[in-house]
Design an enzyme around this catalytic site. Structure first.
Site, PDB file in Angstrom:
ATOM      1  N   HIS A  63       9.638 -11.902 -33.013  1.00  0.00           N
ATOM      2  CA  HIS A  63       8.257 -11.425 -32.966  1.00  0.00           C
ATOM      3  C   HIS A  63       8.116 -10.228 -33.899  1.00  0.00           C
ATOM      4  CE1 HIS A  63      10.312  -8.814 -30.073  1.00  0.00           C
ATOM      5  NE2 HIS A  63       9.258  -7.995 -30.054  1.00  0.00           N
ATOM      6  N   ASP A  67      11.040  -2.937 -34.151  1.00  0.00           N
ATOM      7  CA  ASP A  67      12.460  -2.866 -33.805  1.00  0.00           C
ATOM      8  C   ASP A  67      13.158  -4.220 -33.943  1.00  0.00           C
ATOM      9  OD1 ASP A  67      10.752  -3.454 -31.569  1.00  0.00           O
ATOM     10  OD2 ASP A  67      12.457  -3.268 -30.217  1.00  0.00           O
TER      11      ASP A  67
END
Length: 304
Positions: A63, A67
């Site tokens: 996604h 991070d």
């Protein structure tokens, strides 16, 4: 048995810490090398893991949170400086394609290799990659943005040759591939030798499921049934279950429930919140539900 390994490059969550890198992994299967997610510092961890940059053929992005993807451009740039010529395949949510194209025009013009983008529908369970030895399938997850996990499933191999029986019946080397594939053998006297007398059963096909950021999904186990190794995010402990619900993350106990219900062989916890100096709390919580659980850490290599 051919190598099937998972290398943990990073297992922290969004807040940087001195202990953990953001999410990134490498899956090594039968001399193929794939990366899953690419947070900041992923290529530094590749160096530390002594994984050859040139062997990484594809990247699977779960996604579009930083991070999990802020390290992509550095990796693509480094590939270019190393003289890469083989295409590099990027599998990611469809919205990332114009962003990637824009960043490449700005920072990576004139690469000596092609970056091939493959849009992923995170809402569907589908095979997005396949070759002779494995498939990679999406696992729809439930996060604040479109998100999916990935299931790496080895294809069933051929049977093993029984060398003693091959020698006994004088079967020529040219026929061994046919024997491995299930053929019988007819001797010069017309005797038909069954394949199961000439071979031993093939090694069982192995599987690895990577479940990135997601809230607890009671039905998730149905897509993970019987996998050999499951990586499931465990951002929080049970005392923060309400925070996990608000931010669409999971607790260690919830990850263990998924593993138990899916009857997986082994569970790896990761994506730890920066609030935990010692993740043993998460491990203990999970093991009360699913005993065969371990904690991810940078540099960990897990044989599937």
């Amino acid at each position: 048995m051919e190598p099937f390994k998972v290398h943990i490059l990073g297992c922290g969550s969004a807040m940087p810490t001195a202990k953990h890198y953001p999410s990134s992994q490498v899956v090594e299967l039968r001399d193929k090398v794939f990366m899953i997610d690419c947070g900041e510092g992923a290529q530094m961890q590749l160096r530390a893991s002594r994984i050859r940059f040139t062997k990484v053929s594809a990247l699977f992005i779960s996604h579009l949170h930083g991070d999990h993807c802020f390290g992509i451009m550095g990796l693509i740039s480094t590939f270019g400086m190393l003289g890469r010529t083989a295409p590099f395949h990027v599998y990611a949510p469809a919205d990332f394609e114009p962003v990637l194209n824009s960043l490449m025009q700005m920072f990576c013009a004139g690469l000596g290799y092609d970056v091939v983008f493959h849009p992923v529908d995170t809402t569907q369970k589908a095979i997005v990659y396949e070759d002779r030895s494995l498939t990679v399938e999406t696992i729809p997850l439930n996060h604040r943005v479109p998100c999916c996990g990935y299931l790496f499933r080895e294809k069933q191999g051929n049977s093993h040759i029984r060398r003693d029986m091959i020698d006994f019946y004088g079967i020529p080397l040219s026929q061994l591939n046919n024997i491995r594939a299930g053929a019988t053998w007819v001797t010069a006297d017309g005797e038909e030798i069954a394949n199961d007398r000439l071979t031993l059963p093939a090694d069982p096909a192995r599987s690895y499921a990577y479940c990135s950021d997601t809230c607890y999904m009671p039905q998730l186990h149905t897509m993970l049934s019987g996998v050999d190794l499951l990586y499931h995010e465990s951002t929080y402990d049970a005392s923060s279950v309400e925070r996990a619900r608000i931010y669409y993350h999971s607790t260690a106990a919830q990850a263990a429930q998924v593993a138990r219900d899916a009857q997986v062989k082994r569970l790896v916890l990761g994506h730890f919140s920066a609030r935990y100096d010692d993740e043993s709390l998460l491990l203990d919580e999970a093991k009360t539900i699913f005993p065969d659980t371990i904690l991810a850490h940078e540099g960990l290599i897990i044989n599937v």
